[in-house]
Design a protein around this motif. Structure first.
Motif, mmCIF file in Angstrom:
data_model
loop_
_atom_site.group_PDB
_atom_site.id
_atom_site.type_symbol
_atom_site.label_atom_id
_atom_site.label_comp_id
_atom_site.label_asym_id
_atom_site.label_seq_id
_atom_site.Cartn_x
_atom_site.Cartn_y
_atom_site.Cartn_z
ATOM 1 N N GLN A 1 -8.512 15.424 -6.399
ATOM 2 C CA GLN A 1 -9.525 14.717 -5.617
ATOM 3 C C GLN A 1 -9.365 14.941 -4.112
ATOM 4 O OE1 GLN A 1 -10.153 10.199 -5.378
ATOM 5 N NE2 GLN A 1 -11.336 10.745 -7.186
ATOM 6 N N GLY A 2 -8.449 15.818 -3.723
ATOM 7 C CA GLY A 2 -8.320 16.170 -2.314
ATOM 8 C C GLY A 2 -7.190 15.515 -1.566
ATOM 9 N N TRP A 3 -6.357 14.732 -2.271
ATOM 10 C CA TRP A 3 -5.212 14.095 -1.610
ATOM 11 C C TRP A 3 -4.053 15.072 -1.552
ATOM 12 C CZ3 TRP A 3 -5.668 9.444 0.748
ATOM 13 C CH2 TRP A 3 -6.778 8.675 0.411
ATOM 14 N N GLN A 4 -3.391 15.138 -0.394
ATOM 15 C CA GLN A 4 -2.277 16.061 -0.173
ATOM 16 C C GLN A 4 -0.953 15.319 -0.310
ATOM 17 O OE1 GLN A 4 -1.916 17.384 3.872
ATOM 18 N NE2 GLN A 4 -0.488 19.034 3.387
ATOM 19 N N PRO A 5 -0.012 15.838 -1.125
ATOM 20 C CA PRO A 5 1.310 15.202 -1.219
ATOM 21 C C PRO A 5 1.948 15.070 0.155
ATOM 22 C CG PRO A 5 1.040 16.836 -2.941
ATOM 23 C CD PRO A 5 -0.152 16.997 -2.028
ATOM 24 N N TYR A 6 2.525 13.882 0.425
ATOM 25 C CA TYR A 6 3.025 13.587 1.759
ATOM 26 C C TYR A 6 4.409 12.946 1.715
ATOM 27 C CZ TYR A 6 1.406 13.387 6.650
ATOM 28 O OH TYR A 6 1.199 13.624 7.991
ATOM 29 N N GLY A 7 5.148 13.263 0.638
ATOM 30 C CA GLY A 7 6.511 12.773 0.539
ATOM 31 C C GLY A 7 6.659 11.677 -0.498
ATOM 32 N N THR A 8 7.899 11.400 -0.861
ATOM 33 C CA THR A 8 8.197 10.350 -1.837
ATOM 34 C C THR A 8 9.237 9.401 -1.265
ATOM 35 O OG1 THR A 8 9.923 11.708 -2.870
ATOM 36 C CG2 THR A 8 7.701 11.843 -3.806
ATOM 37 N N ARG A 9 9.147 8.136 -1.709
ATOM 38 C CA ARG A 9 10.106 7.097 -1.314
ATOM 39 C C ARG A 9 10.407 6.269 -2.556
ATOM 40 N NH1 ARG A 9 7.475 3.649 1.259
ATOM 41 N NH2 ARG A 9 5.406 4.587 1.057
ATOM 42 N N GLY A 10 11.514 6.591 -3.216
ATOM 43 C CA GLY A 10 11.848 5.896 -4.453
ATOM 44 C C GLY A 10 10.809 6.168 -5.525
ATOM 45 N N ASP A 11 10.197 5.098 -6.055
ATOM 46 C CA ASP A 11 9.167 5.242 -7.087
ATOM 47 C C ASP A 11 7.786 5.509 -6.505
ATOM 48 O OD1 ASP A 11 10.936 4.733 -9.234
ATOM 49 O OD2 ASP A 11 10.843 2.588 -8.807
ATOM 50 N N ALA A 12 7.662 5.545 -5.183
ATOM 51 C CA ALA A 12 6.355 5.679 -4.536
ATOM 52 C C ALA A 12 6.118 7.109 -4.069
ATOM 53 C CB ALA A 12 6.251 4.718 -3.364
ATOM 54 N N MET A 13 4.898 7.592 -4.294
ATOM 55 C CA MET A 13 4.458 8.887 -3.783
ATOM 56 C C MET A 13 3.446 8.640 -2.665
ATOM 57 S SD MET A 13 3.765 11.088 -7.276
ATOM 58 C CE MET A 13 2.515 9.913 -7.857
ATOM 59 N N ASP A 14 3.658 9.255 -1.515
ATOM 60 C CA ASP A 14 2.692 9.175 -0.426
ATOM 61 C C ASP A 14 1.764 10.377 -0.505
ATOM 62 O OD1 ASP A 14 3.546 6.792 0.683
ATOM 63 O OD2 ASP A 14 5.003 7.753 2.003
ATOM 64 N N MET A 15 0.463 10.127 -0.296
ATOM 65 C CA MET A 15 -0.550 11.173 -0.281
ATOM 66 C C MET A 15 -1.400 10.964 0.972
ATOM 67 S SD MET A 15 0.031 12.505 -3.427
ATOM 68 C CE MET A 15 -1.414 13.417 -3.975
ATOM 69 N N LYS A 16 -1.949 12.050 1.500
ATOM 70 C CA LYS A 16 -2.773 11.946 2.711
ATOM 71 C C LYS A 16 -4.084 12.691 2.528
ATOM 72 C CE LYS A 16 -2.517 14.560 6.429
ATOM 73 N NZ LYS A 16 -3.902 14.773 6.915
ATOM 74 N N GLN A 17 -5.159 12.080 3.027
ATOM 75 C CA GLN A 17 -6.443 12.769 3.114
ATOM 76 C C GLN A 17 -7.109 12.328 4.410
ATOM 77 O OE1 GLN A 17 -10.491 13.714 0.526
ATOM 78 N NE2 GLN A 17 -8.831 12.581 -0.412
ATOM 79 N N ASN A 18 -7.449 13.300 5.258
ATOM 80 C CA ASN A 18 -7.900 13.010 6.616
ATOM 81 C C ASN A 18 -6.831 12.157 7.296
ATOM 82 O OD1 ASN A 18 -10.228 14.525 6.192
ATOM 83 N ND2 ASN A 18 -11.328 12.779 5.362
ATOM 84 N N ALA A 19 -7.175 10.950 7.772
ATOM 85 C CA ALA A 19 -6.164 10.117 8.438
ATOM 86 C C ALA A 19 -5.890 8.842 7.659
ATOM 87 C CB ALA A 19 -6.604 9.791 9.856
ATOM 88 N N VAL A 20 -5.978 8.919 6.335
ATOM 89 C CA VAL A 20 -5.648 7.776 5.487
ATOM 90 C C VAL A 20 -4.424 8.124 4.652
ATOM 91 C CG1 VAL A 20 -6.393 6.286 3.594
ATOM 92 C CG2 VAL A 20 -8.004 6.897 5.401
ATOM 93 N N LEU A 21 -3.433 7.250 4.698
ATOM 94 C CA LEU A 21 -2.222 7.402 3.900
ATOM 95 C C LEU A 21 -2.380 6.563 2.635
ATOM 96 C CD1 LEU A 21 0.783 8.486 3.865
ATOM 97 C CD2 LEU A 21 1.403 6.209 4.712
ATOM 98 N N LEU A 22 -2.260 7.213 1.484
ATOM 99 C CA LEU A 22 -2.332 6.537 0.189
ATOM 100 C C LEU A 22 -0.943 6.529 -0.436
ATOM 101 C CD1 LEU A 22 -3.650 5.478 -2.470
ATOM 102 C CD2 LEU A 22 -4.140 7.878 -3.028
ATOM 103 N N THR A 23 -0.506 5.359 -0.862
ATOM 104 C CA THR A 23 0.753 5.243 -1.583
ATOM 105 C C THR A 23 0.457 4.943 -3.043
ATOM 106 O OG1 THR A 23 1.937 4.445 0.372
ATOM 107 C CG2 THR A 23 2.943 4.023 -1.763
ATOM 108 N N ALA A 24 1.018 5.764 -3.927
ATOM 109 C CA ALA A 24 0.874 5.571 -5.371
ATOM 110 C C ALA A 24 2.244 5.234 -5.937
ATOM 111 C CB ALA A 24 0.320 6.833 -6.025
ATOM 112 N N SER A 25 2.381 4.021 -6.445
ATOM 113 C CA SER A 25 3.639 3.567 -7.007
ATOM 114 C C SER A 25 3.532 3.545 -8.527
ATOM 115 C CB SER A 25 3.975 2.166 -6.481
ATOM 116 O OG SER A 25 5.116 1.643 -7.123
ATOM 117 N N VAL A 26 4.471 4.212 -9.211
ATOM 118 C CA VAL A 26 4.485 4.264 -10.673
ATOM 119 C C VAL A 26 5.833 3.729 -11.133
ATOM 120 C CG1 VAL A 26 4.248 5.714 -12.721
ATOM 121 C CG2 VAL A 26 2.959 6.269 -10.640
#
Length: 323
Positions: free
Chosen positions: A175-200
């Motif tokens: 969907q266009g989100w770029q991987p932006y690093g991981t922190r523990g169980d959380a994955m950071d993704m970026k699209q334009n200037a919005v940071l999305l955190t996906a926690s699994v």
């Protein structure tokens, strides 16, 4: 009389065209993650009014305002009401039972005023969380939506954490989100200037996994070179760290090209070596006088360690005043 009616009709048509154009513009902002410029159209927290008796400004960017203030009384009601009143005057809507939650044009803003650890002080925080409707983000087939609490969406799925995380990463990347690093169980993704955190994470119930999404507006779009390793974005400090493939010259070329579209320009042709350090530094400025500091340390294996940090013009002025 006829000409007056014609003029009134023309004015009415122009007004309706303006309203329609505004609605289209606001709808387009909500269709995709906002850029810095789009977020600034809705609110610029670097110019948001401050309370009197400010003791220290800890963050003052387009997307975040945080500072310490001296209290006039023994509670923080008036300090919170100051933020609320200024937001309502700027056409922000306060969510019912929101406890500091506001929305406008698809954007979500969080306001928090808390007592400081030291008596007689309070901490004020305003954070733009961006314009992404987290409840509509893609999830693996079979995932059940549990709740959306303001800008945090929770889902539940049958499956293990590892497989679910791989599926979530693939769906968001598609969907266009770029991987932006991981922190523990959380994955950071970026699209334009919005940071999305996906926690699994795993739930107490065997075989069940929780997926949670939340977002935050970034004050600057910090690009990542292709095939970079060890990517880590520290949102509180507006700092990006990574290891890039290639030499310092290749890294400089990448950032000069990638930042040009946002009107960032290097202040010197070549990087400057720090005193008593192996690190090379190249500084970028934009028309708003914000600053990006690109620190680079070349390794022997053909890779370069990078630290890219952002400071707003307001934060730079505050720093200079302390000197």
């Amino acid at each position: 009389m006829f000409y007056r009616r014609q003029n009134l009709l023309k004015l009415s048509i122009l007004f309706l065209m303006f309203v329609f154009a505004t609605m289209i513009a606001e709808a387009s902002l909500a269709q995709q993650p906002a850029s810095v410029a789009e977020a600034e159209q809705v609110i610029n927290l670097s110019t948001f009014p401050l309370l009197p008796n400010v003791l220290e400004i800890q963050a003052r960017t387009v997307a975040r305002l945080e500072y310490v203030v001296r209290l006039k009384s023994f509670d923080i009601k008036s300090e919170y009401e100051f933020q609320r009143r200024n937001l309502l005057e700027r056409q922000w809507d306060e969510l019912p039972n929101g406890d500091g939650q506001f929305t406008r044009s698809g954007f979500h803003l969080f306001v928090d005023v808390q007592m400081h650890d030291e008596p007689g002080k309070a901490v004020v925080v305003l954070q733009n969380n961006g314009n992404v409707n987290v409840s509509t983000l893609p999830v693996p087939s079979g995932a059940k939506h549990i709740r959306t609490n303001f800008n945090v969406a929770d889902f539940e799925i049958t499956g293990n954490v590892k497989e679910t995380k791989e599926l979530v990463l693939a769906l968001l990347t598609e969907q266009g989100w770029q991987p932006y690093g991981t922190r523990g169980d959380a994955m950071d993704m970026k699209q334009n200037a919005v940071l999305l955190t996906a926690s699994v994470t795993s739930l107490r119930q065997p075989g069940k996994t929780r997926i949670a999404y939340w977002t935050r507006q970034m004050p600057a779009e910090l690009p990542v070179p292709p095939n970079s390793e060890s990517v880590l974005y520290q949102s509180e400090d507006n700092r990006l760290q990574l290891v890039a493939l290639g030499s310092v010259d290749a890294v400089i070329s990448f950032y000069k090209n990638a930042l040009a579209s946002s009107e960032w320009k290097a202040t010197t042709e070549n990087p400057i070596r720090e005193v008593n350090s192996r690190q090379l530094v190249l500084t970028f400025r934009n028309p708003s006088k914000d600053m990006l500091r690109l620190g680079m340390s070349e390794r022997s294996n053909g890779k370069t360690r990078i630290t890219l940090s952002f400071q707003s013009a307001s934060e730079i002025d505050q720093r200079d005043q302390k000197r």
